[in-house]
Scaffold this motif. Structure first.
Motif, PDB file in Angstrom:
ATOM      1  N   LEU A   1      -2.287  -3.966   2.393  1.00  0.00           N
ATOM      2  CA  LEU A   1      -3.114  -4.003   3.456  1.00  0.00           C
ATOM      3  C   LEU A   1      -3.716  -5.421   3.749  1.00  0.00           C
ATOM      4  O   LEU A   1      -3.750  -5.834   4.756  1.00  0.00           O
ATOM      5  CB  LEU A   1      -4.219  -2.920   3.687  1.00  0.00           C
ATOM      6  CG  LEU A   1      -5.208  -2.850   4.788  1.00  0.00           C
ATOM      7  CD1 LEU A   1      -4.075  -2.640   6.104  1.00  0.00           C
ATOM      8  CD2 LEU A   1      -6.047  -1.801   4.743  1.00  0.00           C
ATOM      9  N   THR A   2      -4.274  -5.907   2.445  1.00  0.00           N
ATOM     10  CA  THR A   2      -4.845  -7.143   2.418  1.00  0.00           C
ATOM     11  C   THR A   2      -4.054  -8.321   3.220  1.00  0.00           C
ATOM     12  O   THR A   2      -4.225  -9.148   3.896  1.00  0.00           O
ATOM     13  CB  THR A   2      -5.224  -7.867   1.087  1.00  0.00           C
ATOM     14  OG1 THR A   2      -6.467  -6.697   0.655  1.00  0.00           O
ATOM     15  CG2 THR A   2      -6.004  -9.100   1.033  1.00  0.00           C
ATOM     16  N   ASN A   3      -2.753  -8.241   2.573  1.00  0.00           N
ATOM     17  CA  ASN A   3      -1.842  -9.303   2.697  1.00  0.00           C
ATOM     18  C   ASN A   3      -1.114  -8.976   4.433  1.00  0.00           C
ATOM     19  O   ASN A   3      -1.024 -10.018   5.046  1.00  0.00           O
ATOM     20  CB  ASN A   3      -0.542  -9.155   1.902  1.00  0.00           C
ATOM     21  CG  ASN A   3      -0.849  -9.905   0.521  1.00  0.00           C
ATOM     22  OD1 ASN A   3      -1.871 -10.380   0.419  1.00  0.00           O
ATOM     23  ND2 ASN A   3       0.056  -9.736  -0.320  1.00  0.00           N
ATOM     24  N   MET A   4      -0.955  -7.686   4.673  1.00  0.00           N
ATOM     25  CA  MET A   4      -0.747  -7.608   6.018  1.00  0.00           C
ATOM     26  C   MET A   4      -1.531  -8.050   7.049  1.00  0.00           C
ATOM     27  O   MET A   4      -1.233  -8.749   8.107  1.00  0.00           O
ATOM     28  CB  MET A   4      -0.501  -5.946   6.199  1.00  0.00           C
ATOM     29  CG  MET A   4       0.163  -5.530   7.648  1.00  0.00           C
ATOM     30  SD  MET A   4       1.560  -6.067   7.702  1.00  0.00           S
ATOM     31  CE  MET A   4       2.420  -4.628   6.759  1.00  0.00           C
ATOM     32  N   LEU A   5      -3.200  -7.926   6.995  1.00  0.00           N
ATOM     33  CA  LEU A   5      -3.873  -8.319   7.485  1.00  0.00           C
ATOM     34  C   LEU A   5      -3.823  -9.651   7.618  1.00  0.00           C
ATOM     35  O   LEU A   5      -4.070 -10.528   8.760  1.00  0.00           O
ATOM     36  CB  LEU A   5      -5.193  -7.971   7.160  1.00  0.00           C
ATOM     37  CG  LEU A   5      -5.404  -6.443   7.477  1.00  0.00           C
ATOM     38  CD1 LEU A   5      -6.969  -5.901   6.998  1.00  0.00           C
ATOM     39  CD2 LEU A   5      -5.503  -6.176   9.059  1.00  0.00           C
ATOM     40  N   LEU A   6      -3.925 -10.385   6.499  1.00  0.00           N
ATOM     41  CA  LEU A   6      -3.912 -11.943   6.212  1.00  0.00           C
ATOM     42  C   LEU A   6      -2.784 -12.573   7.014  1.00  0.00           C
ATOM     43  O   LEU A   6      -3.086 -13.598   7.834  1.00  0.00           O
ATOM     44  CB  LEU A   6      -3.975 -12.442   4.786  1.00  0.00           C
ATOM     45  CG  LEU A   6      -3.840 -13.847   4.569  1.00  0.00           C
ATOM     46  CD1 LEU A   6      -5.159 -14.526   5.010  1.00  0.00           C
ATOM     47  CD2 LEU A   6      -3.815 -14.102   3.191  1.00  0.00           C
ATOM     48  N   PHE A   7      -1.514 -12.052   6.904  1.00  0.00           N
ATOM     49  CA  PHE A   7      -0.383 -12.744   7.402  1.00  0.00           C
ATOM     50  C   PHE A   7       0.001 -12.306   9.063  1.00  0.00           C
ATOM     51  O   PHE A   7       0.762 -13.063   9.457  1.00  0.00           O
ATOM     52  CB  PHE A   7       0.850 -12.542   6.496  1.00  0.00           C
ATOM     53  CG  PHE A   7       0.879 -13.158   5.212  1.00  0.00           C
ATOM     54  CD1 PHE A   7       0.767 -14.547   5.165  1.00  0.00           C
ATOM     55  CD2 PHE A   7       0.310 -12.571   4.053  1.00  0.00           C
ATOM     56  CE1 PHE A   7       0.744 -15.358   3.936  1.00  0.00           C
ATOM     57  CE2 PHE A   7       0.330 -13.141   2.604  1.00  0.00           C
ATOM     58  CZ  PHE A   7       0.720 -14.520   2.676  1.00  0.00           C
TER      59      PHE A   7
END
Length: 381
Positions: free
Chosen positions: A8-14
């Motif tokens: 989730l963190t990377n999905m939101l960031l990218f």
């Protein structure tokens, strides 16, 4: 492909950073505009992040292609945090597994065999088994105090370098927002995807100049925007070399920087692949391609025999040249110690020069033969 859990963190960031960059950067440019200083901040931070990844994370820490002074390692640790591509321990661990298991979809963290999207960014967006944390292959880096310090304070360093640094540069100039948008947001998105192009495009488009053992390709155009990392087939074939662009004319700013810093003692123990080994690998690939191309074609027997003859001669000459070159290098070292007779040095030097010239002629004949073969095959087609 496995349906791995979403990160989730990377999905939101990218997802959000490119979206915000596409909207906010041109909007502010339209409403207020950007000046030269702000674009120079963008360029400077691109170089800061990019070279920290290529020279630091990649060639120094991951491959140990040279040794860096503590001051230089500190700069690379800060630049790597600014690039927001994870701390050096995670980055190097993933990269070493990539080289060890290249193109093995279940083990290579960003295998190109799973497609462009996966190798470019998809591997970051989900918790795949191939990307599980395993520091067993970076015990040497775990002993590096600067890498350990960065690992322990990574989030703070990310915030300081991605927000604090561009904001400070903007404060000095009188426009914090412009520097945050260019030096922070736009730079972050572009620097990340420039790196990820090596994982994707450099394994799909280009030439396999030195080996076909992996999908890695040499792509000179890609080298122009990746600080020299586009010569990826060479890198996968000779991964311990501090150079990716082995020829002097190859665009490899990372190589030039590492070499230049060695002049002031900031880099040492630069590793280079033996030229004969590089030339042999190139020759073998050219010979292999020629054999494959005319295997099922009507090629005159004399050309087939000529190819075999020239290949064997080229190989033998390379061996002789390399042996003489090693003796000449040893002689130069002994000359410094004044233990080798002058006539012996002269004899070795002359032999080395003669073989070097013979190698040049042999290389020319080889390429002429390959052109002749291509011409015959084109006519036959």
């Amino acid at each position: 492909m496995e349906k791995a859990p979403i990160n989730l963190t990377n999905m939101l960031l990218f997802s959000l950073t490119p979206l915000l960059a596409v909207i906010l950067v041109p909007l502010y440019g339209y409403l207020d505009g950007y000046d030269l200083y702000e674009w120079l901040v963008f360029l400077g931070m691109m170089l800061f992040c990019g070279l920290s990844i290529t020279a630091g994370y990649h060639r120094m820490w991951s491959h140990k292609a040279y040794k860096g002074h503590p001051f230089l390692r500190l700069i690379f640790a800060l630049g790597g945090a600014c690039a927001l591509q994870n701390d050096v321990m995670h980055w190097a661990s993933d990269h070493r597994r990539h080289h060890r298991h290249v193109d093995q979809n279940d083990l290579d963290p960003y295998s190109a065999g799973r497609g462009f999207w996966f190798s470019h960014i998809g591997w970051i967006l989900r918790h795949y088994d191939s990307g599980k944390e395993d520091f067993s292959n970076i015990k040497d880096i775990q002993q590096d105090k600067i890498a350990l310090w960065q690992h322990q304070h990574y989030l703070l360093l990310v915030l300081l370098t991605n927000i604090g640094l561009p904001a400070f540069l903007g404060f000095l100039h009188g426009d914090i927002i412009a520097c945050l948008l260019l030096g922070g947001l736009l730079r972050l998105v572009m620097s990340q995807h420039v790196t990820y192009l090596i994982n994707s495009i450099a394994h799909m488009w280009g030439k396999q100049t030195y080996s076909d053992a992996s999908s890695a390709r040499d792509n000179p155009l890609l080298a122009l925007i990746t600080y020299g990392e586009g010569y990826h087939n060479y890198h996968h074939t000779f991964q311990w070399d501090y150079r990716n662009g082995v020829k002097w004319w190859h665009f490899d700013p990372t190589k030039w920087m590492i070499r230049s810093l060695s002049c002031v003692g900031l880099t040492t123990d630069l590793k280079r692949t033996d030229p004969a080994r590089v030339e042999t690998a190139r020759l073998q690939m050219q010979y292999q391609r020629a054999r494959e191309q005319f295997e099922f074609r009507d090629i005159p027997d004399n050309l087939r025999a000529k190819l075999e003859q020239e290949y064997q001669q080229f190989q033998q000459l390379l061996k002789e040249w390399n042996a003489t070159r090693q003796k000449w290098l040893e002689a130069r070292e002994k000359r410094l110690q004044e233990t080798l007779a002058q006539w012996e040095r002269m004899e070795l030097r002359d032999s080395y020069v003669e073989l070097k010239f013979a190698l040049k002629i042999q290389r020319k004949r080889w390429h002429e033969l390959l052109r002749s073969l291509h011409s015959v095959m084109a006519t036959a087609t």
